[in-house]
Design an enzyme around this catalytic site. Structure first.
Site, PDB file in Angstrom:
ATOM      1  CG  HIS A  56      53.353  17.538  26.165  1.00  0.00           C
ATOM      2  ND1 HIS A  56      54.864  18.148  26.034  1.00  0.00           N
ATOM      3  CD2 HIS A  56      53.044  16.895  26.519  1.00  0.00           C
ATOM      4  CE1 HIS A  56      54.986  16.789  25.929  1.00  0.00           C
ATOM      5  NE2 HIS A  56      54.385  15.807  26.049  1.00  0.00           N
ATOM      6  CG  HIS A 102      60.540  13.181  28.238  1.00  0.00           C
ATOM      7  ND1 HIS A 102      61.058  11.509  29.552  1.00  0.00           N
ATOM      8  CD2 HIS A 102      58.950  13.268  28.317  1.00  0.00           C
ATOM      9  CE1 HIS A 102      60.081  11.964  30.101  1.00  0.00           C
ATOM     10  NE2 HIS A 102      59.080  12.437  29.444  1.00  0.00           N
TER      11      HIS A 102
END
Length: 741
Positions: A56, A102
């Site tokens: 990430h 998300h």
């Protein structure tokens, strides 16, 4: 600093193999950390490395492939590498935008996951000095029959609306799809666009040894710890146990934070600024120091905390929302504090910059971590993972269809299917008019927001066709970019740049890595030919549950400019007697089409090829016709093909169309529902018909006369006639009906 000074048996657990694995690190990565440190890291240091080296944060799998994307153009002020990308839109103004995922948090806790996704992308944009003016989203859910889909859809839409509406930024559009590949791993991609002055853009590189590091915003809690690491892992039976890693949002504090930051940005106080997003205080402080080539020392007891007895590990890795980190000029700290008090925000001086090149963390005078800054980011592993290209499939044309299908029934089926059905139930929950600059509302090819106080407008769209990307990643990547280009063009905007959110499964599987490489290379080709650079983005990998991956979903967020918003057009038929044309060649490409999936129950075949030069020529023609005022309406042809595009134009005002297919076609079903690219349906008033035809002829463009707007039915001569009101009911009722069950 020796290891013994940092770690004692009484205060620190021993670093074990299980602990290393729990932090998402491999044995080789841990050995590299030991080499960098010159000793075994303590728990705080291990946690910091684990989040900074997660997929990430580090892009360790995709970095080498992302470098293939074109990122420069004369109008690009700042490309990838900062919080958001920046383009020049003239008159001393800049548009700043980005899209981010998300996904994992939204599956675990849909309301808060989606809400904090909106909050996070807002901070990425106003951190750069921009006032946010528009939000978009791109949502992918599982099959409607899956037991969790309705719950997840309800929670995600509620979270997006609650945060965006409360913070006072309009949510002006987006997209939503359903497919069983997302059953265990939904996608929530959030995009924000903001406006700034070109001479007031803020960056994150720290400068000035001794300058104070300031924390402002919400207090730090225990929510979101290891959120970045979780976002780099597959889901399994322990998914629900990860609920504590989901952050909790507070849009009212975010609003205060926006106003306080923009007020401070109007002064000369800020040297560097970074939001605390993924990996929280760790990522923000390290990135600021690293970009500035400096060290940083933090006093963790000074960090505002909302829970008692928080440990250094928790303080550094918390992903509590609505927090910012700044480096200020020392002589401006008092002024900044007055602004923060005015907006009733928590703030504190928590450290200072050093010339050591190290991050030193202290708690009540004791050193709890001492690490070199540059290697944490710069020495993050980079993997050239093996990949297997997706095998090519055969094209499917009209001769491969079931010729017995009724065209009218097929159109009704498509207009009522989950992907094409109206998403009004979703966007009516969003305040899309707040700030009073929304010109084109959700439901069109692209949203349009006026540049406040001017006649200019920004057009915004989000696009991707995952079934194409699965069938042929390279063509699918090209098509995602090309469709966003068409959607901006269809409202009259000149496409300027894109942001992307690359959602894929487990990259350690060669076939998934093949999808990643193929899509990126296809996107790169399209961006180069269309002169449509990538200025920001996000990568979300390991979107899998029980080893079942999602369809490859590289979402494209496109932004274009209209010199005069009053000249924009929509897609709706508004007058009877207008001529209807299709610009572009229709071969009847049915591979990977919605018709094939929804009507014949087949998911197969090669997607339609993308001719980028044709896309460029056709788009330029459409923009010129809109600029001259020759078109009444325009709509790009995409999901469902030509007949679906015409139906979508007819629905808003219940104005029908009388259509005659060319006599030369051999397969009417593929002509009606094929998804050939580079096509637009043009609605031309009688008085401009000759001008449009002559212009197209002079340019050698394929322009086919289909018929006229007329009556209240869609009539295809020789094949079918359906009342528009019936199609509108089918289209409008699916989603409300589904959510009411």
């Amino acid at each position: 600093m020796t290891q013994s000074a940092l770690q004692t048996e009484s205060t620190e657990p021993a670093i074990t193999k299980d602990m290393i694995a729990d932090h998402g690190l491999t044995h080789d990565e841990f050995e590299k950390i030991v080499e960098i440190m010159g000793r075994t890291p303590n728990l705080v240091e291990l946690g910091i490395f684990s989040v900074m080296w997660s997929e990430h944060c580090s892009y360790k799998t995709t970095r080498m492939h992302l470098s293939k994307l074109p990122t420069k153009a004369p109008h690009v002020i700042c490309g990838p590498g900062e919080n958001a990308g920046v383009i020049d839109i003239g008159d001393g103004q800049a548009a700043i935008f980005k899209i981010e995922s998300h996904n994992h948090p939204s599956y675990i806790e849909p309301f808060q996951g989606a809400a904090t996704g909106v909050g996070g992308i807002l901070r990425d944009v106003f951190t750069m000095g921009a006032r946010p003016i528009a939000n978009m989203n791109a949502l992918s859910f599982g099959h409607p029959a899956h037991p969790k889909t309705r719950h997840l859809l309800s929670g995600v839409v509620s979270g997006i609306s609650a945060y965006g509406n409360c913070v006072g930024v309009p949510t002006v559009g987006g997209e939503c799809r359903f497919h069983d590949s997302y059953n265990g791993n939904i996608l929530v991609n959030a995009m924000t666009v903001g406006l700034a002055s070109t001479d007031k853009i803020f960056y994150s590189a720290a400068a000035g040894v001794g300058n104070p590091v300031i924390y402002v915003g919400s207090k730090t809690g225990r929510d979101g710890i290891h959120g970045a690491t979780m976002a780099s892992a597959e889901f399994d039976d322990s998914t629900e146990d990860k609920r504590p890693t989901v952050q909790v949002g507070d849009p009212f504090t975010e609003k205060l934070l926006i106003e306080a930051c923009l007020e401070l940005m109007a002064t000369d106080a800020i040297i560097a600024i970074q939001d605390m997003g993924a990996a929280g205080l760790t990522c923000s402080s390290l990135e600021m120091a690293d970009k500035g080539g400096l060290g940083i020392e933090l006093q963790l007891e000074n960090v505002p905390q909302r829970e008692p007895n928080m440990l250094p590990y928790e303080i550094m890795l918390s992903e509590s929302q609505e927090r910012m980190l700044m480096v200020l000029k020392p002589e401006r700290v008092e002024m900044a504090e007055a602004i923060f008090r005015k907006w009733e925000l928590e703030y504190a001086t928590i450290g200072h910059l050093t010339d050591t090149g190290r991050m030193v963390l202290k708690m009540h005078g004791e050193v709890v971590a001492d690490m070199p800054v540059a290697p944490i980011s710069g020495a993050a592993p980079q993997y050239d993972r093996p990949y297997r290209p997706t095998p090519k499939q055969q094209s499917i044309l009209g001769d491969k269809l079931d010729a017995s299908q009724d065209m009218g029934i097929a159109l009704q089926t498509l207009m009522g299917c989950p992907d094409i059905a109206s998403k009004r139930w979703i966007w009516e929950q969003y305040d899309h008019m707040v700030m009073n600059d929304t010109v084109a509302r959700p439901g069109g090819d692209a949203a349009i927001v006026r540049v406040h106080g001017t006649n200019k407008g920004l057009a915004i769209t989000t696009d991707v066709t995952p079934r194409y990307c699965y069938a042929d990643p390279h063509e699918g990547g090209k098509q995602a970019v090309a469709e966003s280009y068409r959607n901006l063009t269809a409202v009259g905007a000149k496409p300027l740049a894109i942001t992307n959110c690359l959602n894929f499964g487990n990259p350690q599987k060669p076939e998934i890595m093949g999808q990643i490489v193929g899509c990126i290379e296809g996107m790169a080709e399209a961006c180069r030919v269309l002169e449509y650079p990538v200025i920001s983005g996000n990568v979300s990998l390991y979107n899998e549950t029980y080893s079942k991956g999602i369809l490859p979903t590289p979402t494209i967020g496109g932004v274009g400019i209209l010199a005069d918003v009053s000249r924009h057009i929509g897609k709706s038929f508004t007058h009877e007697g207008d001529s209807i044309y299709v610009l572009g060649t229709t071969d009847g490409q049915m591979g990977a089409s919605l018709y094939l999936r929804e009507v014949e129950g087949r998911e197969e075949g090669a997607p339609p090829p993308v001719d980028l030069e044709a896309e460029k020529r056709h788009s330029a023609f459409v923009r010129s016709m809109i600029e001259l005022g020759f078109l009444r309406a325009c709509h790009d042809v995409s999901d469902g093909g030509l007949l679906v595009a015409i139906a979508e134009m007819a629905l808003p005002n219940c104005i029908g169309a009388e259509i005659a297919f060319p006599s030369s076609i051999d397969h009417p079903l593929s002509f009606a529902f094929g998804e050939d690219q580079a096509r637009y349906v043009l609605c031309v008033p009688e008085q401009f018909r000759d001008e449009v035809l002559i212009s197209a002829n002079q340019l050698g463009l394929p322009l086919t006369d289909l018929g006229t707007t007329q009556g209240n039915q869609i009539t295809i001569t020789g094949y079918t006639s359906i009342p528009v009101i019936h199609l509108r009911d089918v289209n409008d009722c699916w989603l409300p009906g589904y959510m009411s069950n």
